[in-house]
Enzyme design. Structure first.
Site, PDB file in Angstrom:
ATOM      1  N   ASP A 190       0.859  -1.185   0.000  1.00 16.03           N
ATOM      2  CA  ASP A 190       0.000   0.000   0.000  1.00 16.03           C
ATOM      3  C   ASP A 190       0.898   1.239   0.000  1.00 16.03           C
ATOM      4  O   ASP A 190       1.669   1.460   0.947  1.00 16.03           O
ATOM      5  CB  ASP A 190      -0.904  -0.011   1.225  1.00 16.03           C
ATOM      6  CG  ASP A 190      -2.040   0.996   1.133  1.00 16.03           C
ATOM      7  OD1 ASP A 190      -2.191   1.615   0.065  1.00 16.03           O
ATOM      8  OD2 ASP A 190      -2.767   1.156   2.122  1.00 16.03           O
ATOM      9  N   ASP A 203      -2.735   2.527  -6.160  1.00 13.22           N
ATOM     10  CA  ASP A 203      -1.739   2.592  -5.092  1.00 13.22           C
ATOM     11  C   ASP A 203      -1.684   1.377  -4.179  1.00 13.22           C
ATOM     12  O   ASP A 203      -1.020   1.421  -3.138  1.00 13.22           O
ATOM     13  CB  ASP A 203      -1.971   3.849  -4.247  1.00 13.22           C
ATOM     14  CG  ASP A 203      -3.349   3.881  -3.605  1.00 13.22           C
ATOM     15  OD1 ASP A 203      -4.200   3.039  -3.946  1.00 13.22           O
ATOM     16  OD2 ASP A 203      -3.575   4.757  -2.742  1.00 13.22           O
ATOM     17  N   GLU A 204      -2.328   0.284  -4.527  1.00 10.67           N
ATOM     18  CA  GLU A 204      -2.228  -0.904  -3.682  1.00 10.67           C
ATOM     19  C   GLU A 204      -2.464  -2.175  -4.488  1.00 10.67           C
ATOM     20  O   GLU A 204      -3.134  -2.172  -5.515  1.00 10.67           O
ATOM     21  CB  GLU A 204      -3.193  -0.842  -2.499  1.00 10.67           C
ATOM     22  CG  GLU A 204      -4.658  -0.809  -2.889  1.00 10.67           C
ATOM     23  CD  GLU A 204      -5.584  -0.867  -1.682  1.00 10.67           C
ATOM     24  OE1 GLU A 204      -5.293  -1.636  -0.730  1.00 10.67           O
ATOM     25  OE2 GLU A 204      -6.611  -0.172  -1.701  1.00 10.67           O
TER      26      GLU A 204
END
Length: 376
Positions: A11, A106-107
């Site tokens: 993350d 983003d993860e």
């Protein structure tokens, strides 16, 4: 973790804001808010950790964020830049494994049980990935490592920013036991209030409730809560995962009525949905609203446009028309939802096409496939 899968959840830390601070060194150490203009009903899409110290968070109305931190720097999102950086990060993931399941820009989940480096240590791989991300992009990432997706995702949030948390099988019960109930995926505000009323404050409290009782209280979600409270989640990392829809809904603590109040809620849902649409970089052509009345009758209404639905303004206008078409009248409403689906995708020939999907998929209460982790 011999005999168990080795799952990593990566993350990125305050991704949008961190990219802005990287590209503009003068913003480092300052409260940065990425989102719409706070003077024009803009909403916070992301914010730096400096801004979070003022109680600012994503999906918060910009005017509230501005009131809490008048000296914050507000920036419009640069989605093309974020997508480009995200692609760099995914290239790093694929140097270690092709079992990568992106959740957003983003993860992502990675299954490194068998990996390209032949490294038996998932912790070592996670540290190498975090090092590579920092070296190549100048950004930091946090990681959670465990034997299933639920534990890995929760673990990645434990030591943010720029941290790593490992939950091996022998530590799973104690880790879950001390988790506040709000940390469990699927426990929203209403469910949390219901659980607190039952005396369920932590994972340990949840684990004491029988499967039958949880199913009676929470329906299908009850089985899911029982499984994860006992560390059971055998969902695989799905490298071919395709997001079917994006949605948000609100269940009211007290039923509401009146066109003005419903419209205000639709605006709030649209603001939240725009953040998700931009974060996940999807282009949906169909907007659907969901209305559940006080008598539990549930209806949905949809519209498909000839262009992608991205802005909150467009969503609000179209949702308002759908609300009129639903002839809600003066019936009291207990839940209102809004979703985007029918995503535009590109096939191997390079031709764009739409993926038609039912609205019900947007409102699945629990992740599919919960159960025991595989043991050798």
């Amino acid at each position: 973790m011999k005999g168990y899968r080795k799952i990593i959840h990566i993350d990125m830390d305050a991704f949008y804001a961190a990219v802005e601070q990287r590209d503009r060194p003068e913003l480092r150490g300052k409260p940065v808010i990425v989102g719409g203009d706070p003077r024009k009903r803009g909403v916070v899409a992301a914010c730096s950790y400096e801004a979070r110290r003022f109680g600012i968070h994503s999906a918060m109305p910009g005017k509230i964020a501005l009131a809490r931190c008048p000296h914050a720097v507000f920036l419009r999102p640069r989605m093309a830049v974020y997508r480009r950086v995200s692609a760099e990060i995914r290239e790093i993931f694929h140097e270690y494994t092709d079992q990568v399941e992106p959740l957003s820009l983003d993860e992502a989940f990675l299954d490194v049980t068998v990996n390209k480096k032949g490294n038996p240590s998932a912790t070592c791989i996670a540290e190498c990935i975090r090092r590579d991300i920092r070296t190549r992009t100048g950004l930091t990432a946090s990681a959670g490592i465990s034997f299933n997706k639920f534990l890995a995702k929760v673990a990645s949030d434990e030591n943010k920013p720029d941290g790593i948390t490992v939950v091996p099988p022998h530590a799973a019960d104690s880790f879950i036991g001390r988790l506040p109930i709000r940390k469990f995926h699927g426990v929203g505000k209403v469910t949390e209030e219901k659980m607190l009323a039952m005396g369920i404050r932590t994972g340990a409290d949840l684990r004491r409730i029988s499967r039958v009782e949880l199913a009676r209280r929470f329906g299908k979600a009850g089985n899911y809560f029982y499984d994860i409270a006992h560390g059971q989640d055998h969902r695989p990392v799905n490298a071919d995962r395709m997001r079917k829809s994006i949605s948000r809904e609100i269940t009211f603590s007290e039923d509401i009525e009146g066109r003005d109040r419903l419209t205000a809620v639709l605006r709030e849902l649209a603001d939240r949905l725009e953040i998700l649409v931009r974060k996940h970089a999807v282009r949906g052509m169909t907007l659907t609203i969901k209305v559940r009345f006080s008598d539990f009758l549930c209806i949905t209404r949809s519209v498909t446009l000839d262009r992608p639905i991205i802005s909150a303004e467009t969503m609000t206008i179209q949702a308002g028309l759908l609300l009129d078409a639903a002839d809600v009248g003066e019936k009291r409403v207990r839940l209102l939802g809004m979703g985007i689906s029918n995503f535009e995708i590109r096939d191997p020939s390079g031709i764009h096409r739409q993926l038609h999907l039912p609205f019900s998929a947007a409102y699945c209460d629990t992740p599919a496939g919960c159960g025991r982790p595989p043991v050798a």
